[in-house]
Motif scaffolding. Structure first.
Motif, mmCIF file in Angstrom:
data_model
loop_
_atom_site.group_PDB
_atom_site.id
_atom_site.type_symbol
_atom_site.label_atom_id
_atom_site.label_comp_id
_atom_site.label_asym_id
_atom_site.label_seq_id
_atom_site.Cartn_x
_atom_site.Cartn_y
_atom_site.Cartn_z
ATOM 1 N N THR A 60 -19.673 5.284 -14.404
ATOM 2 C CA THR A 60 -18.350 4.777 -14.753
ATOM 3 C C THR A 60 -17.356 5.921 -14.891
ATOM 4 O OG1 THR A 60 -19.330 2.887 -15.886
ATOM 5 C CG2 THR A 60 -17.040 3.426 -16.450
ATOM 6 N N LEU A 61 -17.759 7.016 -15.537
ATOM 7 C CA LEU A 61 -16.876 8.175 -15.668
ATOM 8 C C LEU A 61 -16.544 8.768 -14.309
ATOM 9 C CD1 LEU A 61 -18.341 10.010 -18.785
ATOM 10 C CD2 LEU A 61 -16.086 8.953 -18.577
ATOM 11 N N ALA A 62 -17.503 8.852 -13.416
ATOM 12 C CA ALA A 62 -17.268 9.413 -12.085
ATOM 13 C C ALA A 62 -16.282 8.556 -11.309
ATOM 14 C CB ALA A 62 -18.589 9.536 -11.319
ATOM 15 N N VAL A 63 -16.439 7.246 -11.344
ATOM 16 C CA VAL A 63 -15.531 6.343 -10.638
ATOM 17 C C VAL A 63 -14.141 6.425 -11.242
ATOM 18 C CG1 VAL A 63 -15.026 3.910 -10.190
ATOM 19 C CG2 VAL A 63 -17.328 4.799 -9.814
ATOM 20 N N THR A 64 -14.042 6.494 -12.566
ATOM 21 C CA THR A 64 -12.746 6.610 -13.233
ATOM 22 C C THR A 64 -12.054 7.906 -12.830
ATOM 23 O OG1 THR A 64 -13.569 5.326 -15.096
ATOM 24 C CG2 THR A 64 -11.585 6.642 -15.477
ATOM 25 N N ALA A 65 -12.787 8.997 -12.762
ATOM 26 C CA ALA A 65 -12.198 10.277 -12.364
ATOM 27 C C ALA A 65 -11.664 10.207 -10.944
ATOM 28 C CB ALA A 65 -13.233 11.392 -12.490
ATOM 29 N N LEU A 66 -12.395 9.572 -10.029
ATOM 30 C CA LEU A 66 -11.921 9.426 -8.662
ATOM 31 C C LEU A 66 -10.676 8.565 -8.591
ATOM 32 C CD1 LEU A 66 -15.240 9.006 -6.641
ATOM 33 C CD2 LEU A 66 -13.654 10.928 -6.576
ATOM 34 N N ALA A 67 -10.657 7.489 -9.337
ATOM 35 C CA ALA A 67 -9.509 6.576 -9.322
ATOM 36 C C ALA A 67 -8.275 7.230 -9.916
ATOM 37 C CB ALA A 67 -9.854 5.299 -10.087
ATOM 38 N N ALA A 68 -8.456 8.157 -10.849
ATOM 39 C CA ALA A 68 -7.325 8.801 -11.503
ATOM 40 C C ALA A 68 -6.809 10.007 -10.737
ATOM 41 C CB ALA A 68 -7.735 9.224 -12.910
ATOM 42 N N SER A 69 -7.466 10.421 -9.654
ATOM 43 C CA SER A 69 -7.027 11.572 -8.882
ATOM 44 C C SER A 69 -5.664 11.300 -8.279
ATOM 45 C CB SER A 69 -8.027 11.865 -7.749
ATOM 46 O OG SER A 69 -9.274 12.194 -8.282
ATOM 47 N N PRO A 70 -4.789 12.307 -8.221
ATOM 48 C CA PRO A 70 -3.466 12.087 -7.655
ATOM 49 C C PRO A 70 -3.546 11.803 -6.165
ATOM 50 C CG PRO A 70 -3.788 14.401 -8.225
ATOM 51 C CD PRO A 70 -4.994 13.643 -8.716
ATOM 52 N N SER A 71 -2.773 10.830 -5.714
ATOM 53 C CA SER A 71 -2.834 10.421 -4.311
ATOM 54 C C SER A 71 -2.276 11.486 -3.384
ATOM 55 C CB SER A 71 -2.098 9.103 -4.111
ATOM 56 O OG SER A 71 -0.740 9.259 -4.476
ATOM 57 N N ALA A 72 -1.288 12.273 -3.818
ATOM 58 C CA ALA A 72 -0.731 13.300 -2.946
ATOM 59 C C ALA A 72 -1.792 14.322 -2.572
ATOM 60 C CB ALA A 72 0.448 13.986 -3.622
ATOM 61 N N SER A 73 -2.612 14.726 -3.536
ATOM 62 C CA SER A 73 -3.666 15.677 -3.270
ATOM 63 C C SER A 73 -4.688 15.091 -2.303
ATOM 64 C CB SER A 73 -4.344 16.078 -4.577
ATOM 65 O OG SER A 73 -5.423 16.928 -4.313
ATOM 66 N N ALA A 74 -5.028 13.837 -2.508
ATOM 67 C CA ALA A 74 -5.994 13.190 -1.617
ATOM 68 C C ALA A 74 -5.433 13.092 -0.208
ATOM 69 C CB ALA A 74 -6.360 11.807 -2.155
ATOM 70 N N ALA A 75 -4.149 12.777 -0.071
ATOM 71 C CA ALA A 75 -3.552 12.636 1.256
ATOM 72 C C ALA A 75 -3.530 13.967 1.995
ATOM 73 C CB ALA A 75 -2.149 12.050 1.151
ATOM 74 N N GLU A 76 -3.325 15.074 1.265
ATOM 75 C CA GLU A 76 -3.340 16.385 1.910
ATOM 76 C C GLU A 76 -4.672 16.614 2.609
ATOM 77 O OE1 GLU A 76 -3.202 21.085 0.699
ATOM 78 O OE2 GLU A 76 -2.160 19.650 -0.591
ATOM 79 N N TRP A 77 -5.741 16.123 2.006
ATOM 80 C CA TRP A 77 -7.064 16.309 2.590
ATOM 81 C C TRP A 77 -7.407 15.227 3.604
ATOM 82 C CZ3 TRP A 77 -8.626 20.947 2.513
ATOM 83 C CH2 TRP A 77 -8.172 21.791 1.517
ATOM 84 N N ASP A 78 -6.455 14.330 3.916
ATOM 85 C CA ASP A 78 -6.626 13.374 5.007
ATOM 86 C C ASP A 78 -6.460 14.048 6.362
ATOM 87 O OD1 ASP A 78 -7.160 11.270 3.342
ATOM 88 O OD2 ASP A 78 -5.148 10.399 3.452
ATOM 89 N N CYS A 79 -6.056 15.303 6.355
ATOM 90 C CA CYS A 79 -5.923 16.054 7.599
ATOM 91 C C CYS A 79 -7.322 16.407 8.099
ATOM 92 C CB CYS A 79 -5.118 17.325 7.356
ATOM 93 S SG CYS A 79 -4.827 18.307 8.845
ATOM 94 N N PRO A 80 -7.677 15.951 9.305
ATOM 95 C CA PRO A 80 -9.028 16.227 9.813
ATOM 96 C C PRO A 80 -9.293 17.731 9.989
ATOM 97 C CG PRO A 80 -7.947 14.525 11.117
ATOM 98 C CD PRO A 80 -6.897 15.119 10.219
ATOM 99 N N THR A 81 -10.522 18.117 9.854
ATOM 100 C CA THR A 81 -10.940 19.506 10.041
ATOM 101 C C THR A 81 -10.564 19.975 11.441
ATOM 102 O OG1 THR A 81 -12.771 19.096 8.534
ATOM 103 C CG2 THR A 81 -12.938 21.067 9.896
#
Length: 128
Positions: A17-38
């Protein structure tokens, strides 16, 4: 014995539950930056890396425009002589340019306001 199993199960559920909560609380801008493929350079039509990249390429890009600012990400990997991204563009105030290293070094930048990205090219080590 059943008490120990129950404690272990409750502990595992709490950790999950803590792991899922941490993922859900991550900022979306940071996640989108890593949407750039390798191995690609990506450009977003905004200055916050929001959403999926608008443009991405393993090669060069030219003549991109945005009225909402731009975000640029080098998600390349080490390749001698061709692993840094040089970008040049302009706005109503003049020319702006930069060089982005590959991760984990400084590999992203943002530009606010209306912006014309004239070129994005791969090259050698950024100048100091």
């Amino acid at each position: 014995m059943f008490t120990n199993l129950r404690r272990t199960a409750v502990g595992a559920v709490a950790a999950a539950t803590l792991a899922v909560t941490a993922l859900a609380a991550s900022p979306s801008a940071s996640a989108a930056e890593w949407d750039c493929p390798t191995y690609r350079v990506c450009v977003w039509n905004n200055s916050s890396f929001s959403g999926s990249p608008t443009w991405s390429s393993e090669g060069s890009m030219y003549g991109l425009w945005s009225g909402n600012g731009m975000s640029i990400k080098n998600n390349g990997r080490y390749h001698h002589g061709l692993d840094h991204v040089y970008w040049t563009g302009h706005n109503r105030y003049g020319t702006i340019s930069g060089c982005l290293h590959f991760p984990p070094d400084k590999s992203a930048t943002t530009i606010g306001g209306t912006f014309w990205l004239d070129s994005v090219t791969w090259g050698p080590e950024c100048p100091s």
